[in-house]
Write an enzyme that holds these catalytic residues in place. Structure first.
Site, PDB file in Angstrom:
ATOM      1  N   SER A   1       2.901   4.260  -6.209  1.00 43.03           N
ATOM      2  CA  SER A   1       3.824   3.132  -6.224  1.00 43.03           C
ATOM      3  C   SER A   1       4.585   3.068  -7.544  1.00 43.03           C
ATOM      4  CB  SER A   1       3.071   1.842  -5.928  1.00 43.03           C
ATOM      5  OG  SER A   1       3.949   0.771  -5.695  1.00 43.03           O
TER       6      SER A   1
ATOM      7  N   ASP B   1      11.156   0.427  -6.196  1.00 49.23           N
ATOM      8  CA  ASP B   1      10.217   1.264  -6.947  1.00 49.23           C
ATOM      9  C   ASP B   1      10.085   2.624  -6.263  1.00 49.23           C
ATOM     10  OD1 ASP B   1       8.720   0.506  -4.745  1.00 49.23           O
ATOM     11  OD2 ASP B   1       6.890   0.152  -5.869  1.00 49.23           O
TER      12      ASP B   1
ATOM     13  N   ASP C   1       8.581   0.084  -1.698  1.00 51.81           N
ATOM     14  CA  ASP C   1       7.989  -1.079  -1.053  1.00 51.81           C
ATOM     15  C   ASP C   1       8.196  -2.356  -1.860  1.00 51.81           C
ATOM     16  OD1 ASP C   1       6.215  -0.464  -3.094  1.00 51.81           O
ATOM     17  OD2 ASP C   1       4.407  -0.596  -1.857  1.00 51.81           O
TER      18      ASP C   1
END
Length: 593
Positions: free
Chosen positions: A157, A309, A313
């Site tokens: 992430s 990002d 998400d």
């Protein structure tokens, strides 16, 4: 001999029993002998941390630094994760076991994805592997669309470049929660033999199928179907921060017809080292990650900057307001989306009477107040992690309709067809809201002020204290244990009205202890607060991060509607929050961190 040196460290108390056992197991499997020898001589603390535990499932799957050992992301922990998932699925007797695998642009993600695919193929699963990088929300969608048993997303992430990770999704499209996450980790710890099949052999046997265009089309159709307002003429800048956001965020904006639409081209390069992001930190929560988008926005006279990002998400938002760029917090983005979603649906007479809004515990209480005033049902006691929102969506009674889910760390969802936060959905919503307000001569900040005037001013402050390594984890646990045992009657200068301990399942209300039920346990303490300064009230939440070596502190200060100017309330709330947060950090021994 290396094994003798390790045993000597254990016997002299320089490494723990757990580290000793993990090192023995790792070496017995023929792994990383030279690297262990090097760390033993040059960096014992790194070696200890690398073998201090089996990397757990946190709020975002298994995530951490790449390196050697069971507490690092490497080819072995990735393959063990896949084998653990396969063993767990087999233990449940699942027939026609199938897996969807996607990956982002991080260093090593594609090769990790291929290795994970080889393990699932070796375990007889049907594997759908994306042909190139895709977003986390599209992976969640694909699990449901392809009716797969499991989804795998290779990503860390918004973490630093040195990190990577693996997110595991179940057949509902949400990340695994208990009992699945516990069951998978138990299988990983068994160290069962890893079974593999070459990808070429998997193709020849019809077990491996590369996917892309068909799933993309269906997912993008879903994005196009979600609309709050029809306006499209609005100057916008977009950046994927070297990640996958062009595949869903920019593509979604383009297909919706937003114009003019600009991209930060140098941040469109798919690079895992994030070279053109300041400090190489691709986290939209950090103002530095927005700098290039805001600079281009000023050059192009844009009015909105949208940044996703690396796995697309999460969403960061900049608004051009009164001659300058202003960044929205994760809470403010959620507040704006929910308020206008409700207003739009009311205008169309399409607001469901049984609609449900969900938020995590540290997320602004203003979300709940807006939803409740609209007559919606609210689920607002969720632990941190969008997987819990996904779980509750799956378990809604048929009489209720999911409307919106949010968490303060820039995560938003507007459709139950995806079961994880979706930066593209949020980007499209913010673009439509910005264009709609622009037509009225207003900005998103003007709208936010109007919301505060109606519901009262709410200010949220978040502090993240990085505490790396084994010593950091131990210190974080000491802090949590101290507050859990002390049960303070005051936090900072604020009176504690109620404490909720989500690890022990206990509530302390004005000194009276009782148990409370919740579907999940988590290392989180929630304090309901009363301020000596009227009319302010609020809450404080403390928890270890589930994705990074940090302890996170959340403070909300809010009041009922006041007649004073919002700017005056904002300044008072910020000053109060700063004072109280400083005192809290001092009280728990973190003022120097």
């Amino acid at each position: 001999m290396l094994e003798d040196k390790i045993e000597s460290l254990w016997k002299t108390g320089k490494i723990s029993q757990t580290i000793y056992e993990n090192l023995k197991t790792w070496l017995s499997l023929g792994r990383d002998r030279k690297e262990i020898e090097y760390l033993l001589e040059h960096d014992l603390e790194e070696l200890k941390d690398s073998f201090s535990q089996v990397i757990p499932f946190g709020t975002g799957g298994r995530r951490g630094k790449m390196g050697i050992g069971p507490n690092r992301i490497n080819i072995y922990t990735m393959m063990e994760s896949a084998q653990g998932v396969a063993d767990y699925a087999h233990s449940l007797g699942i027939a026609n076991f199938s897996v969807v695998i996607a990956y982002d642009t991080r260093n090593g993600s594609e090769s990790f994805a291929e290795k994970v695919a080889s393990v699932f193929l070796g375990n007889g699963a049907k594997v759908y592997l994306f042909s190139s990088f895709r977003s986390t929300p599209e992976l969640s969608f694909a699990v449901r669309y392809l009716k797969a048993t499991v989804g795998i997303m290779i990503s860390a992430s918004h973490n630093p470049p040195a990190d990577n990770g693996i997110k595991v999704y179940w057949s509902d499209g949400a990340q695994v929660v208990s009992p699945h996450d516990v069951g998978i980790i138990e299988k990983v710890k068994e160290h069962n033999p890893i079974r593999e099949m070459d990808l070429k052999e998997g193709l020849e046997k019809g077990l491996l199928e590369y996917v892309g265009f068909e799933v993309d089309s269906k997912y993008l159709e879903l994005l196009q179907s979600i609309s709050i307002y029809p306006q499209r003429e609005f100057p916008i800048v977009f950046s994927p921060l070297h990640g996958v956001g062009n595949t869903n965020g920019f593509e979604g904006l383009s297909r919706k017809g937003f114009s003019p639409l600009y991209r930060v081209e140098k941040q469109c390069l798919p690079r895992g080292d994030f070279p053109y992001v300041k400090q190489n930190s691709p986290n939209p929560e950090n103002p530095s990650a927005m700098e290039e988008a805001l600079q281009l926005g000023s050059l192009k006279k844009a009015k909105l900057a949208l940044v996703t990002d690396p796995d697309a998400d999460r969403l960061g938002v900049g608004v051009f307001h009164q001659g300058e760029w202003r960044l929205l917090t994760g809470n403010q983005i959620g507040i704006i989306i929910l308020y206008h979603l409700i207003q739009s649906m009311k205008a169309k007479n399409s607001l469901p009477k049984n609609g449900v809004v969900m938020k995590t515990l540290p997320t602004s209480s203003l979300i709940s107040k807006i939803a409740k005033k609209a007559g919606l049902h609210v689920v607002d006691n969720l632990l941190v992690g969008f997987k819990y929102i996904g779980y509750f969506i799956e378990n809604l009674p048929p009489s209720q309709t999911f409307l919106f889910g949010t968490e303060e760390s820039h995560g938003y969802l507007l459709s139950p067809e995806v079961r994880d936060k979706d930066g593209a959905m949020a980007a499209l919503a913010m673009a439509e809201i910005g264009a709609y307000l622009d037509r009225q001569g207003k900005t998103i900040l003007d709208s936010l002020e109007e919301i505060y005037q109606t519901f009262g001013y709410h200010y949220n402050e978040v502090r993240s204290i990085t505490m790396p390594g084994l010593a950091g984890r131990e210190r974080i646990q000491e802090i949590m244990s101290y507050l859990r045992e002390k049960r303070p009657s005051r936090i900072g200068n604020m009176q504690v009205k109620r404490i909720l301990d989500y690890q022990e399942g206990k509530e302390f209300l004005e000194g009276i202890e009782k148990e409370f039920s919740h579907p999940f346990q988590g290392n989180l303490l929630y304090f309901e607060l009363l301020f000596p300064q009227k009319p302010w009230e609020g809450f404080f939440v403390l928890r270890p991060s589930g994705t990074e070596p940090k302890i996170k502190l959340y403070l909300e200060i809010s009041s009922p509607p006041q007649k004073r100017p919002i700017k005056e309330q904002e300044e008072e709330a910020k000053q109060l929050a700063s004072q109280e947060m400083s005192q809290i950090l001092k009280d728990i021994g973190l003022e120097k961190e």
